[in-house]
Scaffold this active site. Structure first.
Site, PDB file in Angstrom:
ATOM      1  N   HIS A   1       0.867  -1.185   0.000  1.00  0.00           N
ATOM      2  CA  HIS A   1       0.000   0.000   0.000  1.00  0.00           C
ATOM      3  C   HIS A   1       0.901   1.231   0.000  1.00  0.00           C
ATOM      4  CE1 HIS A   1      -3.585  -2.438   1.050  1.00  0.00           C
ATOM      5  NE2 HIS A   1      -2.720  -3.146   1.748  1.00  0.00           N
TER       6      HIS A   1
ATOM      7  N   ASP B   1       2.248  -7.029   2.864  1.00  0.00           N
ATOM      8  CA  ASP B   1       1.084  -6.204   3.201  1.00  0.00           C
ATOM      9  C   ASP B   1       1.552  -4.888   3.840  1.00  0.00           C
ATOM     10  OD1 ASP B   1      -1.489  -5.299   3.492  1.00  0.00           O
ATOM     11  OD2 ASP B   1      -2.061  -6.719   5.068  1.00  0.00           O
TER      12      ASP B   1
END
Length: 430
Positions: A62, A304
């Protein structure tokens, strides 16, 4: 000018071999691998005593750009990736606006075109990641998306998800699911169990993940689409993926470094840097994840990477956002906790971080050290030991769960298509 990397302990991942070799690079391509190469017309880099590994590939990051660039942006996230030894990343779509149309993909491409990193893009399954109306997959693929996902949200409407899988199958697009049934998760903040009771925090049952995985695999069976299960955290999830693979379904799965090396016991001090989704689970679940990794049920290790500003994390546990900064410490964490403790071999670890993600994302000439492949390479110093500190981290955010930990086996150089894109400067950080 070409490059010659000499005296490296070269990890040839698919062959399962580590050999002392020289590697010659010309025009960004590996052109020769041999026990001894001597050239005077190229840049020579001697890495005696160090590992030369394929550049790592992270299927789940992200970068918060656009919309949340106080946390991270494409440039700072790329710096973190290169410092972590990564030469490829797949960006997730929970941005503002999200990439539910080609415009955001084109924005990403323009902003990343000068960065020495293979930045890959995912598009949204549904408009605004709201789970109701499908995005235009063809438009997203034409713009450059290699996968679709509503990561951060599960597509709860079964009919919508079925149509998405049918559409994706027709376009040969990978579908990445964030497996969490929200009404069962019910605003929980840590794993439901002993520690949620002791700490007085609302728990997230493992059933929230298991039910979502079961449904998504059943729809994958109906449609023939390629399904990738993000951030597995439960033993039952591993069993469900294993059963799908036995049926010959196009199902793959990933696990994060933090789920492999931490358990919910670590939350005893209410450290919000350990607040992640899915949550850290019990030791029994962690053992099942490692077993699934070793047996090939879990294909990929993905970070992640989810950065947040310090002021967002420095609040009451219930109010803090989920997510950790993970790119920069992923390899040394896994090398320290798994390889050095002989829980996994270096070759098998790298299979999950290079070869397998390259195959799943259909990246030609990447993922291994072979003649004719791109010279995307990382140099690892297996003896370098550093204490993780905010000063050591180069990304914008410092919400790393391993702050204060001493780790061994750090990337010291990252080469992207034959160019040194990152070199660790050690002065003042040891």
């Amino acid at each position: 000018m070409g490059m010659l990397i000499k005296n490296g302990n070269v990890v040839m991942v698919e062959d399962g071999k580590i050999r002392k070799m020289d590697v010659l690079i010309d025009k960004g391509i590996i052109v020769e691998i041999s026990p001894e190469i001597n050239r005077s017309d190229v840049e020579v880099i001697d890495i005696e005593g160090k590992f030369l590994i394929p550049g790592l590939i992270d299927m789940h990051v992200h970068f918060r750009d656009p919309g949340y660039t106080h946390k991270e942006d494409i440039h700072s996230g790329s710096n973190a990736a290169l410092a972590g030894g990564f030469t490829g990343v797949l960006m997730m779509p929970n941005t503002d606006p999200p990439p539910d149309n080609a415009t955001v993909i084109y924005y990403w491409k323009e902003k990343s075109k000068s960065i020495p990193l293979n930045i890959l893009f995912s598009g949204c399954i549904t408009k605004n990641r709201a789970g109701k109306e499908l995005s235009k997959f063809y438009e997203l693929k034409e713009a450059g998306a290699v996968a679709i996902t509503d990561d951060g949200n599960w597509v709860a409407d079964g009919a919508v998800f079925r149509h998405a899988m049918e559409y994706a199958a027709a376009l040969d697009l990978l579908v990445i699911t964030h497996p969490e049934e929200p009404t069962i998760a019910n605003r929980g903040v840590i794993n439901e169990g002993y520690w949620s009771t002791v700490l007085g925090l609302r728990g997230i049952p493992k059933a929230a993940e298991n039910i979502a995985i079961y449904r998504d695999i059943e729809i994958a069976k109906m449609t023939g689409a390629k399904l990738h299960v993000a951030h597995l955290s439960t033993a039952e999830g591993v069993r469900l993926v294993a059963a799908a693979k036995k049926l010959g379904l196009k199902v793959t799965a990933e696990v994060t470094p933090h789920h492999l090396v931490l358990t919910d016991e670590a939350l005893a001090g209410y450290d919000t840097n350990l607040k992640v989704n899915p949550p850290l689970r019990e030791a029994e679940e962690q053992k099942a994840l490692l077993k699934g990794l070793l047996e090939g049920v879990i294909d990929v290790i993905a970070t992640d990477h989810a950065p947040h500003a310090s002021y967002e994390k420095n609040v009451e546990f219930n109010d803090a956002p989920f997510g950790i900064e993970g790119l920069e410490t992923a390899f040394p964490v896994l090398y320290t906790e798994l390889v050095l403790k002989k829980k996994i071999t270096l070759e098998k670890l790298l299979l999950k971080m290079t070869v397998n993600p390259a195959k799943i994302l259909q990246l030609p000439k990447q993922g291994d050290i072979k003649k004719g492949n791109y010279a995307n390479l990382t140099v690892i110093d297996p003896k370098l030991t550093l204490k993780v500190s905010e000063e050591l981290l180069v990304g914008k955010s410092k919400n790393n769960p391993f702050l204060g930990r001493t780790l061994t086996g750090w990337p010291v150089m990252t080469v992207y298509q034959g160019i040194v894109a990152y070199q660790r400067l050690l002065k003042g950080v040891q």
